[in-house]
Scaffold this motif. Sequence first.
Motif, mmCIF file in Angstrom:
data_model
loop_
_atom_site.group_PDB
_atom_site.id
_atom_site.type_symbol
_atom_site.label_atom_id
_atom_site.label_comp_id
_atom_site.label_asym_id
_atom_site.label_seq_id
_atom_site.Cartn_x
_atom_site.Cartn_y
_atom_site.Cartn_z
ATOM 1 N N ARG A 158 -12.568 31.012 -44.814
ATOM 2 C CA ARG A 158 -13.320 31.807 -43.858
ATOM 3 C C ARG A 158 -14.732 31.250 -43.757
ATOM 4 O O ARG A 158 -15.292 30.773 -44.736
ATOM 5 N N SER A 159 -15.290 31.293 -42.546
ATOM 6 C CA SER A 159 -16.642 30.779 -42.346
ATOM 7 C C SER A 159 -17.647 31.904 -42.444
ATOM 8 O O SER A 159 -17.353 33.040 -42.093
ATOM 9 N N LEU A 160 -18.871 31.568 -42.872
ATOM 10 C CA LEU A 160 -19.948 32.530 -42.768
ATOM 11 C C LEU A 160 -20.153 32.854 -41.292
ATOM 12 O O LEU A 160 -20.001 31.980 -40.437
ATOM 13 N N LEU A 161 -20.539 34.092 -41.030
ATOM 14 C CA LEU A 161 -20.795 34.499 -39.648
ATOM 15 C C LEU A 161 -21.785 33.553 -38.967
ATOM 16 O O LEU A 161 -21.596 33.146 -37.817
ATOM 17 N N SER A 162 -22.822 33.162 -39.707
ATOM 18 C CA SER A 162 -23.851 32.291 -39.113
ATOM 19 C C SER A 162 -23.271 30.924 -38.746
ATOM 20 O O SER A 162 -23.641 30.352 -37.710
ATOM 21 N N GLU A 163 -22.359 30.397 -39.562
ATOM 22 C CA GLU A 163 -21.731 29.112 -39.250
ATOM 23 C C GLU A 163 -20.842 29.247 -38.010
ATOM 24 O O GLU A 163 -20.846 28.395 -37.121
ATOM 25 N N ALA A 164 -20.071 30.325 -37.992
ATOM 26 C CA ALA A 164 -19.174 30.560 -36.856
ATOM 27 C C ALA A 164 -19.980 30.667 -35.561
ATOM 28 O O ALA A 164 -19.563 30.180 -34.514
ATOM 29 N N GLU A 165 -21.161 31.265 -35.666
ATOM 30 C CA GLU A 165 -22.020 31.418 -34.482
ATOM 31 C C GLU A 165 -22.397 30.069 -33.892
ATOM 32 O O GLU A 165 -22.429 29.904 -32.679
ATOM 33 N N SER A 166 -22.670 29.116 -34.769
ATOM 34 C CA SER A 166 -23.116 27.827 -34.278
ATOM 35 C C SER A 166 -21.985 27.087 -33.550
ATOM 36 O O SER A 166 -22.239 26.227 -32.713
ATOM 37 N N ARG A 167 -20.744 27.438 -33.862
ATOM 38 C CA ARG A 167 -19.625 26.863 -33.114
ATOM 39 C C ARG A 167 -19.316 27.673 -31.858
ATOM 40 O O ARG A 167 -18.904 27.137 -30.838
ATOM 41 N N ALA A 168 -19.514 28.988 -31.970
ATOM 42 C CA ALA A 168 -19.113 29.879 -30.876
ATOM 43 C C ALA A 168 -20.047 29.786 -29.673
ATOM 44 O O ALA A 168 -19.600 29.772 -28.525
ATOM 45 N N GLU A 169 -21.343 29.681 -29.944
ATOM 46 C CA GLU A 169 -22.295 29.772 -28.837
ATOM 47 C C GLU A 169 -22.126 28.668 -27.789
ATOM 48 O O GLU A 169 -22.061 28.959 -26.589
ATOM 49 N N PRO A 170 -22.012 27.400 -28.208
ATOM 50 C CA PRO A 170 -21.787 26.371 -27.180
ATOM 51 C C PRO A 170 -20.451 26.531 -26.446
ATOM 52 O O PRO A 170 -20.359 26.256 -25.247
ATOM 53 N N LEU A 171 -19.439 27.010 -27.162
ATOM 54 C CA LEU A 171 -18.135 27.212 -26.522
ATOM 55 C C LEU A 171 -18.226 28.310 -25.458
ATOM 56 O O LEU A 171 -17.667 28.165 -24.359
ATOM 57 N N VAL A 172 -18.938 29.381 -25.783
ATOM 58 C CA VAL A 172 -19.105 30.469 -24.819
ATOM 59 C C VAL A 172 -19.837 29.967 -23.580
ATOM 60 O O VAL A 172 -19.438 30.260 -22.443
ATOM 61 N N ASP A 173 -20.885 29.177 -23.776
ATOM 62 C CA ASP A 173 -21.621 28.618 -22.637
ATOM 63 C C ASP A 173 -20.702 27.770 -21.766
ATOM 64 O O ASP A 173 -20.741 27.838 -20.543
#
Length: 572
Positions: A158-173
Amino acid sequence: MPLHNRDIAGQFDEVADLLEIQGANTFRVRAYRNAARTLRDLPHSIIDMVEAGEKLTELPGIGKDLASKIETIVKTGKFPQLDKLKKKVPAGLTEIKGIAGLGPKRVEKLYEALGVEDLKGLKKAAEDGRVRELSGFGRKTEENILHELETRGSGTRRSLLSEAESRAEPLVDYLDSIDGVDKVVVAGSYRRRKETVGDLDVLVSCTKNSRVMQRFIDYEDVEEVVSQGETRASVILRGGLQVDLRVVASSSYGAALVYFTGSKAHTVQVRKMGQEQGLKINEYGVFEGNKRVAGKTEEGVYEVLGLPYIEPELREKRGEFEAALDNALPELVTLSDIKGNLHNHTKASDGSATLREMAEAAKAQGWAYLAITDHSKALRIANGLDEERLAKQIDEIDALNDELSDITLLKSIEVDILENGSLDLPDTILQRLDLRVCSVHSHFGLSRDKQTRRLLRAMDNPCFNILGHPTGRLIGSREAYPVDMERVIDHAKENGCVLEINAQPQRLDLDDVYCKIACEVGVKLAISTDAHTPHHFGFMRYGIDQARRGWATAEDVVNTRSLKGLRELMTR
DNA sequence: GCCGTTTTCGGCCCGACTGTTTTCAGTCG
């Protein structure tokens, strides 16, 4: 002998797996899994409950039978039913069941037809081409099994929430920029702001069937496509994070969001409540017969059930339905409620910025105050301050405060709680400070009883204001030290002490469960970044997330107060 | 195995995708 709730929970899960492989009634299997979840969520020790003679059947999902099994485990250290099951089928089958694509039915078949008992046997059978010969299996399944066996371990963490965020944000954009896409949101545990995230559940609504699915597969970070359909697809990103994408029409957006935000236990309850009212609830909406009565918005879904909107952070089936029906949901604290930050380091110990740099950056955050809490002398590795250096810093802060406008530096310290529960600096100097954060940085290995007494004794000192990172855990790398946190919380209440929610992404300590208990008891919280550079001020929002998961309101958090209000709370 | 404003039996959330089938079982979330 099991020492923790999670040990017993693990044994229940194992029973569930083995029963399932043997083809037992699925609801019986589910009962064991539900009970395991109850045990994991329980904030206090089940062993203590048994020893105190408390009624286990009052816990959700625990009936007469499971209660007596728990008692047996606690009292004898043995679980005869599990031993019996292991005699019937090899325990190694449960790890085979962990392979993606292999469920109870196929595991049973592999065992019965090929004598596969563990991962090693599975690998051999697949390599020999024997798996593909079984009916219900085929070449593709065999290939998938071998692929899974080879890549195992890399993507399961499982990833830390903060790590997951760094992958999620560009994908959402990226998804947001696709033609025809209306809304993009990351649902699942990410939206519930859980401290770790297993995978990303991305929900997209679009007006017309756009080419979003194909574009998703084409995303530059996609390493592997696991599955792909009209409305759902799963991929693995470089680095191993799995992303599940679901596409729905805008008219279903709310229902889909409820469904894909989870938690599973929460959505099961939502559907159950719907069913009780003759409604069918799925990801497309709420239906009365064939008529859709809600689904465009989340609010609408909850409304038809007679419930107010429930914030994602509360959707864990930890009392949110009862509270909602009572109109007693908390008004959760938000980032904009925060007026200051009470745990921060400078160059004087192990931080990297000066007093002035920290002050200017705090002002830019819009905060009214910032406590400077360098380490105390026991923490030599961090260049902790002794009495003399602290006295010098006090003078520096006084001088700087005369110059600064719109921000006040608070004189403070993160003082070590020594092994015997005394504080690392004499009261005479501690009393000159505006407030004191007190933390454990050593002797994590004390017994639970000794550790608890250490903290209680520290809190008896009138200089003690805030307990820093109360359990010392580092998510994924260091367990919390054993301590009776409920006693600590009660003692904090009696002595007017505050508990910290340390907002560092790998700490988030207190956790959500203890935070909720603290709020129920009436113990105040401090949400602090433990910043070692101004850049760390951005962690505040993770602390807020955790506090919200712990049902905290602005009232529960001391650093939502004005400077004057804060000073009152720091006077014991 | 749990649970109960339809209580001691008869329910127990629901749909998508894959790989194997030839209409669907198994798995997953």
